[in-house]
Design an enzyme around this catalytic site. Structure first.
Site, PDB file in Angstrom:
ATOM      1  N   ALA A 190       0.850  -1.205   0.000  1.00 36.12           N
ATOM      2  CA  ALA A 190       0.000   0.000   0.000  1.00 36.12           C
ATOM      3  C   ALA A 190       0.876   1.241   0.000  1.00 36.12           C
ATOM      4  O   ALA A 190       2.094   1.141  -0.151  1.00 36.12           O
ATOM      5  CB  ALA A 190      -0.913  -0.013   1.217  1.00 36.12           C
ATOM      6  N   ASN A 191       0.278   2.392   0.136  1.00 35.09           N
ATOM      7  CA  ASN A 191       1.055   3.626   0.252  1.00 35.09           C
ATOM      8  C   ASN A 191       0.374   4.555   1.249  1.00 35.09           C
ATOM      9  O   ASN A 191      -0.661   4.209   1.814  1.00 35.09           O
ATOM     10  CB  ASN A 191       1.232   4.276  -1.120  1.00 35.09           C
ATOM     11  CG  ASN A 191      -0.103   4.632  -1.729  1.00 35.09           C
ATOM     12  OD1 ASN A 191      -0.844   5.455  -1.201  1.00 35.09           O
ATOM     13  ND2 ASN A 191      -0.441   3.971  -2.841  1.00 35.09           N
ATOM     14  N   ARG A 192       0.951   5.734   1.442  1.00 43.37           N
ATOM     15  CA  ARG A 192       0.505   6.598   2.535  1.00 43.37           C
ATOM     16  C   ARG A 192      -0.647   7.534   2.189  1.00 43.37           C
ATOM     17  O   ARG A 192      -0.964   8.430   2.960  1.00 43.37           O
ATOM     18  CB  ARG A 192       1.681   7.461   3.010  1.00 43.37           C
ATOM     19  CG  ARG A 192       2.773   6.680   3.651  1.00 43.37           C
ATOM     20  CD  ARG A 192       3.820   7.624   4.195  1.00 43.37           C
ATOM     21  NE  ARG A 192       5.045   6.923   4.489  1.00 43.37           N
ATOM     22  CZ  ARG A 192       5.214   6.168   5.573  1.00 43.37           C
ATOM     23  NH1 ARG A 192       4.238   6.034   6.452  1.00 43.37           N
ATOM     24  NH2 ARG A 192       6.352   5.539   5.755  1.00 43.37           N
TER      25      ARG A 192
END
Ligand code: CTP
Length: 403
Positions: free
Chosen positions: A211-213
């Site tokens: 995932a990412n932020r």
């Protein structure tokens, strides 16, 4: 006083909720609107034309082939001589007819002939509302620019069944009528927009993912700002912890491929704003079972494969929206990279932001962006994400100003 002097053509179709339409007529008239009623034969099983006519202080139209009505007004004039067509209650049957362009009675013929904004207040049994056929019809009608108020959830009049299907209350309908008529202040009224937001989660196995932020704040704020200007917005959101914006149709997805499918499903649209931080890669073959640790054995490596580029797909699609906007998250050479993205992805505009860790933008509430078009670059001041959204919505609305 949005309603003062406004002419509402009220179509009452056959459902028990028709009794609330009597109060609705009163509420509309006390705000200065004129109400001209049409009743289907079904409606007349529930309430009488006499009661409707008395409250509306107008003639009640019921027949398609009435010599008197046709000479007096005619169904085409009836369909046009109004500021808004309101259907309350709108039965599953009438909505199905509308979605398919049927015209076998006065109400459905007027609905097919009208060029005025149409607002419908559906009312039906929850099972009927949840039926895929009704869902399809509603989606078609939304695509055709029909707006809806309700239905709400609660106990049904005719049975002890609870669920969604009750007609909205008269005052809610009045508020929706006011909103619909106030579309002058809503320059994107009648326009369809699709917005992506948030990260995507790409599974490694049933419990792990890449995932990412991204928080989804910017994309959600844009969906909300477009809706505030009257657009009919579908927000396709990856997993986020912020609430769904009000007045927006939200589709929740996890993976990039799901996001792409949901976006393509929302076409045709006039506007696409792709804000999601879509994972560029996914695990080539995610494991069906949790990957176990085997001490002493080699550590697993992840083979990645490229995800679909949703912005690029939309930018080159046969149903390409008139306006396609992307975001560019960069940590260096912001402007040059964003310009290259504009070309490569077939976008009309790119909002470029510097997401290098020092800026704190990723996951934060503020944003400092450049608006990049084919013919120029605009640096925007440091703004809250809501302000960036409002400003972008105004830029978008300018593209849809009548000539
Ligand atoms: N985007 C998309 N689908 C992808 C990747 C990106 O729709 N698979 C969209 C984003 O929503 C954004 C724009 O493309 O509007 C740019 O995203 P960005 O991550 O900055 O660009 P990439 O194409 O991923 O290029 P790079 O990572 O090499 O900078």
């Amino acid at each position: 006083m949005v309603l003062a002097g406004k002419r509402i053509l009220l179509i009452i179709s056959g459902g028990i909720a028709a009794y609330k339409s009597l109060d609705l007529i009163r509420r509309l008239r006390e705000r200065g609107a004129t109400v001209r009623p049409i009743m289907t034969s079904g409606a007349q099983q529930f309430i009488t034309p006499l009661a409707v006519g008395a409250l509306a202080a107008d003639y009640v139209f019921t027949d398609l082939f009435s010599r008197q009505d046709e000479q007096d007004v005619g169904h085409i004039r009836l369909a046009r001589d109004c500021d808004l067509v309101l259907i309350a209650p709108a039965t599953a049957d009438l909505l199905a007819k509308m979605a398919n362009g049927l015209a076998d009675d006065l109400a459905s013929t007027v609905l097919l002939a009208t060029d005025r904004p149409v607002l419908a207040a559906p009312a039906m049994n929850p099972k009927m509302w949840a039926n895929p056929a009704t869902k399809r019809n509603i989606a078609t009608l939304r695509g055709d620019g029909i707006r809806f108020v309700g239905p709400t959830s609660g106990e049904m009049a005719e049975s002890k069944e609870a669920g969604t299907g009750r007609m909205a209350e008269p005052l809610e309908i009045v508020a929706a009528v006011e909103m619909r008529l106030d579309d002058g202040a809503r320059p994107l009224a009648g326009r369809k927009a699709v917005v992506t937001s948030g990260p995507t989660y790409e599974p490694i196995d049933p419990v792990r993912y890449i995932a990412n932020r991204s928080s989804g704040r910017q994309g959600h704020a844009i969906a909300s700002a477009l809706a505030a200007l009257g657009a009919d917005v579908t927000l396709v959101s990856g997993p986020v912890s912020i609430p769904d914006p009000m007045g927006v149709h939200v589709v929740h997805v996890e993976r990039a491929e799901e996001m792409r499918d949901a976006v393509l499903c929302a076409l045709p649209a006039d506007i696409a704003v792709m804000v999601a931080a879509v994972a560029d890669w996914r695990v080539a073959s995610a494991a069906d079972q949790k990957i176990k640790k085997h001490p002493g054995e080699s550590i697993p490596t992840l083979a990645l494969t490229e995800n679909p580029d949703i912005l690029k797909t939309v930018g080159h699609h046969t149903q390409r929206p008139k306006l396609v906007i992307g975001f560019a998250a960069e940590t260096q050479d912001v402007e040059a990279n964003a310009k290259a993205k504009l070309e490569r992805k077939g976008a009309d505009m790119i909002i470029a932001n510097d997401v290098s860790p020092a800026t704190g933008i990723m996951g934060g509430t503020r944003n400092s962006v450049k608006l990049i078009r084919h013919d120029g670059v605009e640096q925007w001041p440091d703004l809250e994400k809501d302000e960036v959204a409002a400003r972008l919505a105004t830029v978008i609305a300018e593209q849809f100003k009548p000539e």
